[in-house]
Design an enzyme around this catalytic site. Structure first.
Site, PDB file in Angstrom:
ATOM      1  N   ASN A 158      12.977  -9.655  52.571  1.00 19.17           N
ATOM      2  CA  ASN A 158      12.946 -10.616  54.001  1.00 19.17           C
ATOM      3  C   ASN A 158      12.830 -11.987  53.525  1.00 19.17           C
ATOM      4  O   ASN A 158      13.335 -12.416  54.595  1.00 19.17           O
ATOM      5  CB  ASN A 158      11.957  -9.358  55.043  1.00 19.17           C
ATOM      6  CG  ASN A 158      10.014  -9.969  54.884  1.00 19.17           C
ATOM      7  OD1 ASN A 158       9.950  -9.826  53.678  1.00 19.17           O
ATOM      8  ND2 ASN A 158       9.845  -9.614  55.662  1.00 19.17           N
ATOM      9  N   GLU A 256      -0.051  -6.528  50.834  1.00 16.88           N
ATOM     10  CA  GLU A 256       0.281  -7.360  51.795  1.00 16.88           C
ATOM     11  C   GLU A 256       1.207  -6.327  52.852  1.00 16.88           C
ATOM     12  O   GLU A 256       2.240  -6.404  52.222  1.00 16.88           O
ATOM     13  CB  GLU A 256       1.207  -8.794  51.354  1.00 16.88           C
ATOM     14  CG  GLU A 256       0.980  -9.311  52.884  1.00 16.88           C
ATOM     15  CD  GLU A 256       2.341  -9.575  53.738  1.00 16.88           C
ATOM     16  OE1 GLU A 256       2.212  -9.012  55.143  1.00 16.88           O
ATOM     17  OE2 GLU A 256       3.069 -10.545  53.200  1.00 16.88           O
ATOM     18  N   CYS A 290       6.783  -9.594  58.849  1.00 17.30           N
ATOM     19  CA  CYS A 290       5.582  -8.719  59.322  1.00 17.30           C
ATOM     20  C   CYS A 290       4.654  -9.898  60.040  1.00 17.30           C
ATOM     21  O   CYS A 290       3.764  -8.711  61.036  1.00 17.30           O
ATOM     22  CB  CYS A 290       4.882  -8.765  57.449  1.00 17.30           C
ATOM     23  SG  CYS A 290       5.735  -7.900  56.574  1.00 17.30           S
ATOM     24  N   GLU A 463      -3.327 -14.250  50.136  1.00 16.47           N
ATOM     25  CA  GLU A 463      -2.077 -14.765  49.302  1.00 16.47           C
ATOM     26  C   GLU A 463      -2.268 -15.906  49.537  1.00 16.47           C
ATOM     27  O   GLU A 463      -2.924 -16.700  50.982  1.00 16.47           O
ATOM     28  CB  GLU A 463      -1.116 -14.497  49.057  1.00 16.47           C
ATOM     29  CG  GLU A 463      -0.734 -13.194  48.657  1.00 16.47           C
ATOM     30  CD  GLU A 463       0.800 -12.522  48.628  1.00 16.47           C
ATOM     31  OE1 GLU A 463       1.130 -11.907  49.700  1.00 16.47           O
ATOM     32  OE2 GLU A 463       0.780 -11.653  47.090  1.00 16.47           O
TER      33      GLU A 463
END
Ligand code: SIN
Length: 483
Positions: A158, A256, A290, A463
Site C-alpha cells: 500500500n 506494524e 492502516c 517507526e
C-alpha cells in the site's frame, strides 16, 4: 525531448531482483499488473530459499565494515540517496502509480513522504549518542549504541516507497545491513529505490531485494540465526506467524500491523473541518491505509448534519486511473479487495445502515469502487475488521463514556482521531484512547518526525521520529574501573 509520466515510470522498471547489488533474474516469473487496467506491466523473479540465503550471507559479510563505518559517512550516503530520490520524484511516483494504482499526484506525495525518512535518519546517524555514568561500584559506565546486525525488512503494497524507507533509513543510519522482501504486487518501486541506493554509494552486500513467494522467503529470513532483526508491515495474522517463526532465534522484532481506527466527532467540533479531514484521512491510497478511519462516531445531535455534509463531499470525489487529471481515488489493489468492501457494505445494510452516497462497484468496472458513506447500523464489524477500501460507516453516539468504550472495544489500537473544540476533552480522550496515535482535529498524522506504531494486535515498536532508530540499535555498556 519530454516523455510522459508513464514512460518516466517505465524507464525505472527493472524485471530482476538484487542480491548484494547484483542483478538476479531467475527462471520462474511472477506477473505484476496495473490495478487500473489489469494489464501486465512487468515480471519479477520467483526466488526461493537458496537466493534468500545468498542475500543473508551477503548482508552478514557486509555488516562488520558498514556497522563500524563513521556514522557521518553513513549520513552523507543517506543524504546522497535522498538527493537522487528527489531528482527522480516523477519517475518513482509514476512507477508506483503504475504498480499500485494510486493517483500520480498522491504517488509523488508518497515519494516526498518516503524521502522524509531518509533525510530525518541521516540526521539521526549523526546523533547516535551514548552516556557516561558513575557506578556505585566505583567505576565509570560508558554506553554505546551499536547496530543490531543484518535485518530482514518485509514491506507491504500500500505504501511501496514509504514503508521501505521508514525501515531502511534507520537501519542504515544505525549501521545495519538489510535483506528486503517487497510485496509481489508492488516490487518495482523497492527495486528502483535500491538501485538509487547503490548509485549513492552503498557498499555491496549492504542491501538485497528478494522477490518471490512471501511465505517461502519470510520462512528463510525468520529461521536464519544470522538475521538479528525483523521489521514487518502488514496484516496481523501474518505478523503473528512471523513473530512466532522469529522466536527460536530470539530476533529483535517490530510489527506494524492492522488497525480499525475510530474517528470521533463531538457536537462542539468544527463540522466542516471534521468532514474535510475525514476525507483526507480516509481516502489516502483509496482507503487502503492502516491508519485510515475505519469507523466514524458522531454525537447524535449533529450526526445527520455531519453525515449529509460528508456524503455531499464524498459524492464529488473524482475516481479514475492514476494519470487521469484531477483523480483522487484509484482502483483497489486486487479483486478480492472489492469483495471485502461489498461484504462490509452488505453487513452494515443488513444491520439497518443507510447508504448516503456510493454503495456499489464503480460504473467504470474493473477494480474501481464508488466512494461510499453509510449512516447507522451496527459498528461491531468495524471494530474488528479493517475494510481497507473507500467505505465510511458513520454511527451516532450519545455520551463521551459510551463512545470511548466503543472506540476501545477492539482488538486493534493503531490510529485514532478526535474532533472537538474542548481542550480538556481532547486531553482526556487523547490519554484514555487505546491507540498508538491520536489525531486531534486532523485526519493526517503521518510524518517522518512522528512516532508511528500501535498497541494491542496492531503491533509493537516505533517507526520514524527520534525513537525509530532504537529498533535498530543495541545498547552496550562498557564499565571502566579507573584508578
Ligand atoms: C500503512 O498503512 O501501513 C502506513 C500508513 C502511513 O504511513 O501513514
Amino acid at each position: 525531448m519530454t516523455i510522459s509520466p508513464r514512460d518516466a515510470g517505465l524507464k525505472l522498471l527493472r524485471e530482476h531482483a538484487l542480491i548484494a547489488g547484483e542483478v538476479v533474474t531467475g527462471a520462474a516469473r511472477i506477473a505484476v499488473d496495473d490495478p487500473a487496467t489489469g494489464e501486465i506491466i512487468g515480471h519479477i523473479p520467483d526466488l526461493g530459499v537458496a537466493e534468500t540465503q545468498k542475500a543473508i550471507a551477503a548482508a552478514v559479510e557486509a555488516f562488520p565494515d558498514w556497522s563500524r563505518s563513521d556514522p557521518h559517512k553513513r549520513a552523507a550516503f543517506l543524504r546522497e540517496w535522498a538527493r537522487l530520490i528527489d531528482e527522480n520524484t516523477e519517475g518513482l511516483g509514476a512507477l508506483m502509480a503504475l504498480e499500485n494504482g494510486k493517483p500520480f499526484e498522491e504517488a509523488k506525495g508518497e515519494v516526498a513522504y518516503a524521502n522524509g525518512f531518509i533525510k530525518w535518519f541521516a540526521g539521526q546517524a549523526e546523533r547516535l549518542i551514548g552516556e557516561t555514568q558513575d557506578s556505585p561500584l566505583g567505576h565509570v559506565i560508558l554506553t554505546f549504541r551499536e547496530a543490531v546486525g543484518p535485518c530482514a525488512l518485509i514491506t507491504p503494497w500500500n505504501f511501496p516507497a514509504a514503508m521501505l524507507t521508514r525501515k531502511l533509513g534507520p537501519a542504515f543510519a544505525a549501521g545495519c545491513t538489510a535483506v528486503v522482501k517487497p510485496a509481489s504486487q508492488t516490487p518495482f518501486t523497492a527495486l528502483a529505490l535500491a538501485e538509487l541506493a547503490y548509485q549513492a554509494g552503498l557498499p555491496k552486500g549492504a542491501l538485497s531485494v528478494i522477490t518471490g513467494d512471501a511465505a517461502t522467503i519470510g520462512g528463510a529470513l525468520t529461521s536464519s540465526p544470522d538475521i538479528r532483526k525483523l521489521s514487518f508491515t502488514g496484516s496481523t495474522p501474518v505478523g503473528r506467524k512471523l513473530a512466532e517463526q522469529s522466536a527460536p532465534t530470539l530476533k529483535r522484532v517490530s510489527m506494524e500491523l492492522g488497525g480499525a481506527a475510530p474517528l470521533i466527532v463531538f457536537a462542539d467540533a468544527d463540522l466542516d473541518l471534521a468532514v474535510a479531514e475525514t476525507i483526507k484521512g480516509k481516502f489516502r491510497n483509496s482507503g487502503q491505509t492502516c491508519v485510515c478511519p475505519n469507523r466514524v462516531y458522531v454525537e447524535a445531535s449533529v450526526a445527520d448534519e455531519y453525515a449529509t455534509k460528508l456524503a455531499a463531499e464524498v459524492a464529488k470525489i473524482p475516481v479514475g486511473a492514476a494519470f487521469e487529471p484531477g483523480v483522487k481515488v484509484g482502483p483497489l489493489i486486487e479483486d478480492k479487495a472489492l469483495d471485502k468492501v461489498e461484504d462490509h457494505l452488505k453487513r452494515v445494510r443488513a444491520a439497518g445502515g443507510k447508504v448516503l452516497t456510493g454503495g456499489a462497484r464503480h460504473e467504470r468496472g474493473g477494480r474501481f469502487f464508488q466512494p461510499t458513506v453509510t449512516l447507522g447500523g451496527d459498528d461491531t464489524l468495524f471494530r474488528e475488521e479493517e475494510t481497507f477500501g473507500p467505505l465510511i460507516p458513520v454511527f451516532p453516539f450519545e455520551t463521551e463514556d459510551e463512545v470511548l468504550t466503543k472506540a476501545n472495544d477492539s482488538e486493534f489500537g493503531l490510529a485514532s482521531y478526535l474532533f472537538t473544540r474542548d481542550l480538556d476533552r481532547a486531553f482526556r480522550i487523547g490519554r484514555r484512547i487505546e491507540a498508538g496515535m491520536c489525531g486531534v482535529n486532523t485526519g493526517l498524522i503521518s510524518t517522518a518526525v512522528a512516532p508511528f506504531g500501535g498497541v494491542k494486535s496492531s503491533g509493537y515498536g516505533k517507526e520514524g521520529s527520534i525513537h525509530g532508530i532504537d529498533e535498530y540499535v543495541d545498547i552496550k555498556a562498557v564499565t571502566l574501573a579507573l584508578k
